[in-house]
Design an enzyme around this catalytic site. Structure first.
Site, PDB file in Angstrom:
ATOM      1  N   GLU A 109       0.290   0.007  16.459  1.00 43.66           N
ATOM      2  CA  GLU A 109      -0.556   1.136  16.049  1.00 43.66           C
ATOM      3  C   GLU A 109      -1.457   1.618  17.187  1.00 43.66           C
ATOM      4  O   GLU A 109      -1.468   2.826  17.494  1.00 43.66           O
ATOM      5  CB  GLU A 109      -1.380   0.783  14.808  1.00 43.66           C
ATOM      6  CG  GLU A 109      -2.195   1.963  14.288  1.00 43.66           C
ATOM      7  CD  GLU A 109      -2.991   1.648  13.034  1.00 43.66           C
ATOM      8  OE1 GLU A 109      -4.027   2.321  12.802  1.00 43.66           O
ATOM      9  OE2 GLU A 109      -2.589   0.744  12.265  1.00 43.66           O
ATOM     10  N   HIS A 115       3.663   2.187  11.588  1.00 43.83           N
ATOM     11  CA  HIS A 115       2.532   2.038  12.505  1.00 43.83           C
ATOM     12  C   HIS A 115       2.347   3.236  13.427  1.00 43.83           C
ATOM     13  O   HIS A 115       1.322   3.353  14.093  1.00 43.83           O
ATOM     14  CB  HIS A 115       2.738   0.775  13.361  1.00 43.83           C
ATOM     15  CG  HIS A 115       3.206  -0.401  12.570  1.00 43.83           C
ATOM     16  ND1 HIS A 115       4.540  -0.775  12.532  1.00 43.83           N
ATOM     17  CD2 HIS A 115       2.543  -1.259  11.774  1.00 43.83           C
ATOM     18  CE1 HIS A 115       4.669  -1.826  11.735  1.00 43.83           C
ATOM     19  NE2 HIS A 115       3.487  -2.138  11.270  1.00 43.83           N
ATOM     20  N   SER A 120       1.631  -9.396  10.729  1.00 40.08           N
ATOM     21  CA  SER A 120       0.894  -8.390   9.956  1.00 40.08           C
ATOM     22  C   SER A 120      -0.591  -8.449  10.240  1.00 40.08           C
ATOM     23  O   SER A 120      -1.270  -9.419   9.892  1.00 40.08           O
ATOM     24  CB  SER A 120       1.151  -8.601   8.456  1.00 40.08           C
ATOM     25  OG  SER A 120       0.243  -7.858   7.678  1.00 40.08           O
ATOM     26  N   CYS A 150      -8.365   2.043   6.692  1.00 36.94           N
ATOM     27  CA  CYS A 150      -7.837   2.706   5.504  1.00 36.94           C
ATOM     28  C   CYS A 150      -8.378   2.065   4.233  1.00 36.94           C
ATOM     29  O   CYS A 150      -8.832   0.911   4.225  1.00 36.94           O
ATOM     30  CB  CYS A 150      -6.312   2.690   5.514  1.00 36.94           C
ATOM     31  SG  CYS A 150      -5.568   1.083   5.201  1.00 36.94           S
ATOM     32  N   HIS A 175       5.309  -4.807   8.945  1.00 35.87           N
ATOM     33  CA  HIS A 175       5.247  -6.146   9.528  1.00 35.87           C
ATOM     34  C   HIS A 175       5.413  -7.240   8.467  1.00 35.87           C
ATOM     35  O   HIS A 175       4.460  -7.934   8.090  1.00 35.87           O
ATOM     36  CB  HIS A 175       3.934  -6.320  10.295  1.00 35.87           C
ATOM     37  CG  HIS A 175       3.999  -5.768  11.680  1.00 35.87           C
ATOM     38  ND1 HIS A 175       2.891  -5.471  12.437  1.00 35.87           N
ATOM     39  CD2 HIS A 175       5.064  -5.455  12.473  1.00 35.87           C
ATOM     40  CE1 HIS A 175       3.266  -4.989  13.607  1.00 35.87           C
ATOM     41  NE2 HIS A 175       4.585  -4.980  13.647  1.00 35.87           N
ATOM     42  N   CYS A 212       0.855  -1.185   0.000  1.00 30.60           N
ATOM     43  CA  CYS A 212       0.000   0.000   0.000  1.00 30.60           C
ATOM     44  C   CYS A 212       0.893   1.238   0.000  1.00 30.60           C
ATOM     45  O   CYS A 212       2.116   1.146   0.140  1.00 30.60           O
ATOM     46  CB  CYS A 212      -0.909   0.003   1.228  1.00 30.60           C
ATOM     47  SG  CYS A 212      -0.006   0.098   2.803  1.00 30.60           S
ATOM     48  N   THR A 250      -6.396   1.163  11.698  1.00 37.78           N
ATOM     49  CA  THR A 250      -6.603   1.255  10.250  1.00 37.78           C
ATOM     50  C   THR A 250      -6.640  -0.088   9.537  1.00 37.78           C
ATOM     51  O   THR A 250      -7.088  -0.160   8.394  1.00 37.78           O
ATOM     52  CB  THR A 250      -5.492   2.102   9.607  1.00 37.78           C
ATOM     53  OG1 THR A 250      -4.215   1.483   9.846  1.00 37.78           O
ATOM     54  CG2 THR A 250      -5.492   3.519  10.166  1.00 37.78           C
ATOM     55  N   SER A 308       2.110  -5.298   3.311  1.00 35.85           N
ATOM     56  CA  SER A 308       3.542  -5.143   3.527  1.00 35.85           C
ATOM     57  C   SER A 308       4.338  -6.316   2.957  1.00 35.85           C
ATOM     58  O   SER A 308       5.500  -6.510   3.301  1.00 35.85           O
ATOM     59  CB  SER A 308       3.840  -4.996   5.027  1.00 35.85           C
ATOM     60  OG  SER A 308       3.276  -6.072   5.763  1.00 35.85           O
ATOM     61  N   CYS A 355       2.646   6.022   8.483  1.00 30.56           N
ATOM     62  CA  CYS A 355       1.697   6.090   7.369  1.00 30.56           C
ATOM     63  C   CYS A 355       0.790   7.306   7.545  1.00 30.56           C
ATOM     64  O   CYS A 355       0.325   7.599   8.651  1.00 30.56           O
ATOM     65  CB  CYS A 355       0.875   4.810   7.321  1.00 30.56           C
ATOM     66  SG  CYS A 355      -0.532   4.876   6.184  1.00 30.56           S
TER      67      CYS A 355
END
Length: 289
Positions: free
Chosen positions: A131, A79, A224, A196, A41, A12, A168, A269, A101
């Site tokens: 996060e 994160h 992840s 997101c 991750h 992303c 997210t 990721s 991000c």
């Protein structure tokens, strides 16, 4: 065996930006460069960064991790981190570089603004994930981390201004259910769904593809969150088997017994070459009877 390459999949924008920042910092910086936790991750991506000279400091929380860095530059991962971590890095004489991000930055700003206005914020996230650790740190006394329905049932808020938001990278559908549960307990709660676009698009595509395949392979790291959620949504909403593999070697031939069509996707990721290797292997595979 037919392989359906589910799109979108893979990196992303937040991951791409984080890699770009880390590469630039390593090339332009003299002295040691550290990442405070895995930049993203994925174990393979992290190993590659270490080969390039970005040292990994991976502790249970970011504040503890900082104490292991004696000098040089520290990169805050995609994160995000709490304001306390940023302040401590400066106190230690480190040079901080922020690779958070932009979607996560927006959540930080939202939560900080709500707290300043007197809101109690119910934050839906995965306990132990960096996060939520960073976002909750924006206003520790005003942000309440919940993961399961039981956490919401146990909330003790004194009415007044209440908002609900989220990590997210969660399951779109599970998060909607949990938001509904918060609203049932606190009808005045204002909703700010922060999942997101990249997470949502990948989950929707995986669930849609599950309708036409026998099973789905998700290429991604067990660290992840968005990769784990892809497996979950395929199972729960696509009603098909789904398996997470970190690389080609983790595939189990027995998963494909009787399968004629397999879907492949990957976490946000996951390096492209890992997914490509899995696709090429499966395209050459004859499913066991």
């Amino acid at each position: 065996m037919e392989v359906v390459k589910i799109t979108p999949r893979g990196y992303c924008h937040g991951v791409v930006d984080a890699f770009r920042i880390a590469k630039r910092v390593r090339e332009e910086t003299e002295g040691p460069v550290h990442m405070l936790g895995m930049l993203v991750h994925n174990t393979h991506a992290t190993d590659d960064l270490q080969r390039q000279g970005v040292a990994l400091v991976d502790q249970p929380n970011r504040l503890d991790g900082l104490e292991h860095i004696k000098e040089g530059t520290v990169i805050f991962t995609a994160h995000g981190v709490s304001p306390q971590v940023k302040q401590r890095a400066v106190e230690l004489g480190l040079k901080p570089v922020d690779a958070t991000c932009s979607d996560v930055v927006r959540t930080h700003e939202l939560v900080a603004d709500l707290a300043r206005k007197g809101y109690q914020v119910v934050y839906i996230g995965r306990k132990g994930h960096p996060e939520p650790e960073g976002v909750v740190g924006e206003a520790p006394g005003s942000v309440h981390l919940v993961q399961d329905p039981e956490d919401i049932d146990a909330l003790e808020l004194d009415g007044g201004l209440i908002a609900v938001t989220c990590q997210t990278t969660l399951s779109v559908w599970d998060t909607e259910d949990l938001i509904g549960r918060v609203q049932a307990r606190f009808p005045q709660a204002e909703v700010y769904n922060e999942i997101c676009r990249a997470t949502q698009e990948r989950q929707e595509a995986a669930v849609e593809a599950a309708k036409e395949v026998d099973l789905v392979i998700v290429v991604g790291s067990p660290r992840s969150s968005n990769s784990l959620r892809l497996v979950e949504v395929v199972k729960k909403l696509g009603h098909k088997p789904a398996y997470l593999v970190d690389d080609l070697e983790e595939l189990d031939i027995q998963w494909f017994k009787g399968a004629k069509k397999v879907g492949v996707t990957s976490g946000a990721s996951t390096p492209t070459q890992l997914t490509r290797r899995v696709v090429e292997y499966l395209e050459a595979l004859e499913a066991p009877l």
